[in-house]
Design a protein around this motif. Structure first.
Motif, PDB file in Angstrom:
ATOM      1  N   GLU A 147       3.196 -18.112 -26.076  1.00  0.00           N
ATOM      2  CA  GLU A 147       3.128 -18.632 -27.444  1.00  0.00           C
ATOM      3  C   GLU A 147       1.800 -19.322 -27.747  1.00  0.00           C
ATOM      4  OE1 GLU A 147       7.059 -20.017 -29.344  1.00  0.00           O
ATOM      5  OE2 GLU A 147       7.310 -20.471 -27.218  1.00  0.00           O
ATOM      6  N   SER A 148       1.090 -19.752 -26.696  1.00  0.00           N
ATOM      7  CA  SER A 148      -0.200 -20.413 -26.908  1.00  0.00           C
ATOM      8  C   SER A 148      -1.380 -19.520 -26.558  1.00  0.00           C
ATOM      9  CB  SER A 148      -0.269 -21.705 -26.083  1.00  0.00           C
ATOM     10  OG  SER A 148       0.780 -22.579 -26.423  1.00  0.00           O
ATOM     11  N   GLY A 149      -1.112 -18.249 -26.281  1.00  0.00           N
ATOM     12  CA  GLY A 149      -2.202 -17.337 -25.955  1.00  0.00           C
ATOM     13  C   GLY A 149      -2.051 -16.719 -24.577  1.00  0.00           C
ATOM     14  N   ASN A 150      -3.175 -16.314 -23.995  1.00  0.00           N
ATOM     15  CA  ASN A 150      -3.164 -15.608 -22.714  1.00  0.00           C
ATOM     16  C   ASN A 150      -2.447 -16.407 -21.626  1.00  0.00           C
ATOM     17  OD1 ASN A 150      -4.697 -13.722 -24.019  1.00  0.00           O
ATOM     18  ND2 ASN A 150      -6.606 -14.214 -22.972  1.00  0.00           N
ATOM     19  N   PHE A 151      -1.816 -15.660 -20.714  1.00  0.00           N
ATOM     20  CA  PHE A 151      -1.183 -16.304 -19.572  1.00  0.00           C
ATOM     21  C   PHE A 151      -2.251 -16.675 -18.556  1.00  0.00           C
ATOM     22  CE2 PHE A 151       2.728 -13.915 -20.913  1.00  0.00           C
ATOM     23  CZ  PHE A 151       3.474 -15.047 -21.211  1.00  0.00           C
ATOM     24  N   ARG A 152      -2.376 -17.990 -18.308  1.00  0.00           N
ATOM     25  CA  ARG A 152      -3.340 -18.480 -17.327  1.00  0.00           C
ATOM     26  C   ARG A 152      -2.651 -19.014 -16.073  1.00  0.00           C
ATOM     27  NH1 ARG A 152      -5.613 -20.891 -22.087  1.00  0.00           N
ATOM     28  NH2 ARG A 152      -4.776 -22.912 -21.405  1.00  0.00           N
ATOM     29  N   ASN A 153      -1.341 -19.197 -16.164  1.00  0.00           N
ATOM     30  CA  ASN A 153      -0.565 -19.710 -15.044  1.00  0.00           C
ATOM     31  C   ASN A 153       0.657 -18.832 -14.818  1.00  0.00           C
ATOM     32  OD1 ASN A 153      -2.144 -22.295 -15.082  1.00  0.00           O
ATOM     33  ND2 ASN A 153      -1.051 -22.554 -17.016  1.00  0.00           N
ATOM     34  N   ILE A 159       5.590  -2.072 -12.901  1.00  0.00           N
ATOM     35  CA  ILE A 159       4.824  -3.251 -12.502  1.00  0.00           C
ATOM     36  C   ILE A 159       3.362  -3.107 -12.908  1.00  0.00           C
ATOM     37  CG2 ILE A 159       3.882  -4.462 -10.483  1.00  0.00           C
ATOM     38  CD1 ILE A 159       6.625  -4.058  -9.139  1.00  0.00           C
ATOM     39  N   GLN A 160       2.791  -1.941 -12.667  1.00  0.00           N
ATOM     40  CA  GLN A 160       1.380  -1.730 -13.008  1.00  0.00           C
ATOM     41  C   GLN A 160       1.154  -1.790 -14.511  1.00  0.00           C
ATOM     42  OE1 GLN A 160       1.137   1.954 -10.627  1.00  0.00           O
ATOM     43  NE2 GLN A 160      -0.542   1.020  -9.500  1.00  0.00           N
ATOM     44  N   GLU A 161       2.058  -1.211 -15.275  1.00  0.00           N
ATOM     45  CA  GLU A 161       1.916  -1.236 -16.739  1.00  0.00           C
ATOM     46  C   GLU A 161       2.055  -2.655 -17.276  1.00  0.00           C
ATOM     47  OE1 GLU A 161       4.903   1.475 -18.022  1.00  0.00           O
ATOM     48  OE2 GLU A 161       3.787   3.268 -17.403  1.00  0.00           O
ATOM     49  N   PHE A 162       3.038  -3.385 -16.765  1.00  0.00           N
ATOM     50  CA  PHE A 162       3.262  -4.750 -17.235  1.00  0.00           C
ATOM     51  C   PHE A 162       2.079  -5.647 -16.889  1.00  0.00           C
ATOM     52  CE2 PHE A 162       4.679  -9.102 -16.487  1.00  0.00           C
ATOM     53  CZ  PHE A 162       5.325  -9.402 -17.678  1.00  0.00           C
ATOM     54  N   SER A 163       1.625  -5.588 -15.640  1.00  0.00           N
ATOM     55  CA  SER A 163       0.524  -6.456 -15.222  1.00  0.00           C
ATOM     56  C   SER A 163      -0.755  -6.135 -15.988  1.00  0.00           C
ATOM     57  CB  SER A 163       0.290  -6.336 -13.716  1.00  0.00           C
ATOM     58  OG  SER A 163      -0.023  -5.016 -13.349  1.00  0.00           O
ATOM     59  N   ALA A 164      -0.987  -4.851 -16.268  1.00  0.00           N
ATOM     60  CA  ALA A 164      -2.161  -4.471 -17.060  1.00  0.00           C
ATOM     61  C   ALA A 164      -2.065  -5.047 -18.468  1.00  0.00           C
ATOM     62  CB  ALA A 164      -2.292  -2.953 -17.103  1.00  0.00           C
ATOM     63  N   ALA A 165      -0.855  -5.025 -19.038  1.00  0.00           N
ATOM     64  CA  ALA A 165      -0.659  -5.560 -20.390  1.00  0.00           C
ATOM     65  C   ALA A 165      -0.900  -7.068 -20.425  1.00  0.00           C
ATOM     66  CB  ALA A 165       0.750  -5.238 -20.871  1.00  0.00           C
ATOM     67  N   GLY A 209      16.599 -11.966 -24.523  1.00  0.00           N
ATOM     68  CA  GLY A 209      15.337 -11.381 -24.970  1.00  0.00           C
ATOM     69  C   GLY A 209      14.137 -11.797 -24.162  1.00  0.00           C
ATOM     70  N   TRP A 210      14.314 -11.933 -22.831  1.00  0.00           N
ATOM     71  CA  TRP A 210      13.162 -12.235 -21.987  1.00  0.00           C
ATOM     72  C   TRP A 210      12.120 -11.121 -22.106  1.00  0.00           C
ATOM     73  CZ3 TRP A 210      14.641 -14.719 -16.640  1.00  0.00           C
ATOM     74  CH2 TRP A 210      15.403 -15.878 -16.864  1.00  0.00           C
ATOM     75  N   ILE A 211      10.910 -11.409 -21.690  1.00  0.00           N
ATOM     76  CA  ILE A 211       9.822 -10.437 -21.842  1.00  0.00           C
ATOM     77  C   ILE A 211      10.134  -9.140 -21.118  1.00  0.00           C
ATOM     78  CG2 ILE A 211       7.368  -9.977 -21.442  1.00  0.00           C
ATOM     79  CD1 ILE A 211       6.897 -12.993 -21.456  1.00  0.00           C
ATOM     80  N   ASP A 212      10.655  -9.245 -19.877  1.00  0.00           N
ATOM     81  CA  ASP A 212      10.893  -8.031 -19.087  1.00  0.00           C
ATOM     82  C   ASP A 212      11.822  -8.346 -17.927  1.00  0.00           C
ATOM     83  OD1 ASP A 212      10.653  -5.344 -18.359  1.00  0.00           O
ATOM     84  OD2 ASP A 212       8.489  -5.343 -18.703  1.00  0.00           O
ATOM     85  N   ARG A 213      12.297  -7.276 -17.258  1.00  0.00           N
ATOM     86  CA  ARG A 213      13.169  -7.403 -16.090  1.00  0.00           C
ATOM     87  C   ARG A 213      12.741  -6.381 -15.052  1.00  0.00           C
ATOM     88  NH1 ARG A 213      16.644  -5.324 -19.830  1.00  0.00           N
ATOM     89  NH2 ARG A 213      18.170  -4.683 -18.286  1.00  0.00           N
ATOM     90  N   PHE A 214      12.749  -6.803 -13.778  1.00  0.00           N
ATOM     91  CA  PHE A 214      12.333  -5.934 -12.682  1.00  0.00           C
ATOM     92  C   PHE A 214      13.428  -5.924 -11.621  1.00  0.00           C
ATOM     93  CE2 PHE A 214       8.580  -7.362 -14.833  1.00  0.00           C
ATOM     94  CZ  PHE A 214       7.759  -6.238 -14.877  1.00  0.00           C
ATOM     95  N   PRO A 215      13.673  -4.781 -10.988  1.00  0.00           N
ATOM     96  CA  PRO A 215      14.796  -4.680 -10.056  1.00  0.00           C
ATOM     97  C   PRO A 215      14.490  -5.234  -8.669  1.00  0.00           C
ATOM     98  CG  PRO A 215      13.682  -2.567 -10.196  1.00  0.00           C
ATOM     99  CD  PRO A 215      13.006  -3.474 -11.199  1.00  0.00           C
ATOM    100  N   LEU A 216      15.543  -5.780  -8.049  1.00  0.00           N
ATOM    101  CA  LEU A 216      15.529  -6.152  -6.638  1.00  0.00           C
ATOM    102  C   LEU A 216      16.829  -5.612  -6.063  1.00  0.00           C
ATOM    103  CD1 LEU A 216      14.312  -7.522  -4.222  1.00  0.00           C
ATOM    104  CD2 LEU A 216      15.194  -9.711  -5.038  1.00  0.00           C
ATOM    105  N   TRP A 217      16.739  -4.499  -5.359  1.00  0.00           N
ATOM    106  CA  TRP A 217      17.928  -3.764  -4.958  1.00  0.00           C
ATOM    107  C   TRP A 217      18.666  -4.441  -3.813  1.00  0.00           C
ATOM    108  CZ3 TRP A 217      13.118  -1.225  -5.630  1.00  0.00           C
ATOM    109  CH2 TRP A 217      13.014  -0.501  -6.834  1.00  0.00           C
ATOM    110  N   ASN A 248      -4.341  -8.798 -10.061  1.00  0.00           N
ATOM    111  CA  ASN A 248      -5.266  -7.665 -10.033  1.00  0.00           C
ATOM    112  C   ASN A 248      -5.550  -7.178  -8.613  1.00  0.00           C
ATOM    113  OD1 ASN A 248      -6.651  -5.710 -11.457  1.00  0.00           O
ATOM    114  ND2 ASN A 248      -8.577  -6.848 -11.491  1.00  0.00           N
ATOM    115  N   ILE A 249      -4.587  -7.376  -7.710  1.00  0.00           N
ATOM    116  CA  ILE A 249      -4.669  -6.803  -6.373  1.00  0.00           C
ATOM    117  C   ILE A 249      -4.192  -5.361  -6.461  1.00  0.00           C
ATOM    118  CG2 ILE A 249      -3.675  -6.906  -4.055  1.00  0.00           C
ATOM    119  CD1 ILE A 249      -3.442  -9.943  -4.455  1.00  0.00           C
ATOM    120  N   ASP A 250      -4.831  -4.473  -5.745  1.00  0.00           N
ATOM    121  CA  ASP A 250      -4.442  -3.060  -5.746  1.00  0.00           C
ATOM    122  C   ASP A 250      -3.169  -2.908  -4.907  1.00  0.00           C
ATOM    123  OD1 ASP A 250      -4.140  -0.306  -5.411  1.00  0.00           O
ATOM    124  OD2 ASP A 250      -6.298   0.062  -5.328  1.00  0.00           O
ATOM    125  N   ILE A 251      -2.025  -2.862  -5.577  1.00  0.00           N
ATOM    126  CA  ILE A 251      -0.753  -2.838  -4.842  1.00  0.00           C
ATOM    127  C   ILE A 251      -0.518  -1.500  -4.141  1.00  0.00           C
ATOM    128  CG2 ILE A 251       0.292  -4.613  -6.284  1.00  0.00           C
ATOM    129  CD1 ILE A 251       1.846  -2.437  -7.753  1.00  0.00           C
TER     130      ILE A 251
END
Length: 251
Positions: free
Chosen positions: A66-72, A51-57, A181-189, A211-214
């Motif tokens: 496709e149109s640039g930075n994620f703003r939403n 999660i930290q690596e993905f959010s930092a990226a 081919g989604w960007i990523d996948r995160f687990p929910l056990w 950017n909250i310190d999780i």
């Protein structure tokens, strides 16, 4: 004493849902070393890093739309899968520092879905979509996802390049995200209940993207876990609240 003993058994891995033969262990999400199995502990800790690596990226524009930075961020989920992120967005974000807008598809009201997607018109290429469903087959979530996919297609954009999944590993949603081919996948056990999923990928991924310190969030929750496990009811705020409710309602 019975209540405290039951809590202790629960946190030590007792089967709490006999119908589904599963544990209930959202406490371990805050203090992973309490998990009854090393595999669970490793899974929690590796997901935190993910999660930290993905959010930092995302924040450093290494992952974009496709149109640039994620703003939403558009979160598609129902019940606890939407309420947790909504709580974080409402309670923990200071307007001066928040630069990402949150949107939710959290029910199947057609007008509500159309209104949300209309607000995102011409912005979908800058919108990260988080689809949340533990089972991967929640009908309401699937319907919201299909509506979002249609909106992306109508805008001439590839939904798959803007989507991430939060779901049980191996679920139908997990398989779809991987195959498409989604960007990523995160687990929910399976041992995390929807209403107690805030400290899983459900809540921590949106928090990290803002950017909250999780890690500090987890420390705060773990401190509350400690104080609400004190086996002296007069020193335990959760026990006191339960006793007050019991008294106020004549049992």
């Amino acid at each position: 004493n019975l209540a405290f003993e039951s809590m202790e058994a629960l946190e030590n891995g007792a089967i709490a849902n006999p119908d589904e033969n599963r544990m209930v262990g959202h406490y371990w999400l805050r203090t992973s070393q309490l998990a009854p199995e090393k595999e669970i502990q490793k899974g929690i800790e590796s997901n935190l890093e993910h999660i930290q690596e993905f959010s930092a990226a995302v924040r450093t524009s290494n992952i974009t739309g496709e149109s640039g930075n994620f703003r939403n961020i558009l979160i598609i989920g129902i019940g606890g899968s939407a309420l947790g992120p909504q709580l974080i967005n409402d309670a923990l974000i200071h307007p001066e520092y928040e630069n990402i807008q949150f949107y939710f598809l959290d029910n199947t009201d057609p007008d509500g879905i159309d209104l949300t997607l209309a607000r995102l018109k011409n912005q979908l290429g800058n919108t990260l979509v988080i689809v949340i469903s533990k089972s991967g087959s929640t009908v309401e979530t699937r319907n919201g996802m299909e509506e979002a996919k249609y909106a992306y297609r109508e805008a001439g954009l590839d939904f798959n390049k803007h989507a991430v999944a939060v779901t049980h590993p191996g679920s139908a949603l997990d398989q779809q995200a991987k195959a498409s081919g989604w960007i990523d996948r995160f687990p929910l056990w399976d041992w995390v209940g929807g209403r107690t999923s805030l400290f899983s990928s459900v809540g921590l991924l949106p928090a990290a993207l803002l950017n909250i310190d999780i890690m500090e969030m987890r420390k705060g929750a773990a401190a509350m876990d400690d104080v609400t496990r004190i086996k002296d009811s007069m020193k335990n705020p959760a026990a006191l609240l339960a006793l007050m409710w019991y008294f106020a309602t004549d049992g």
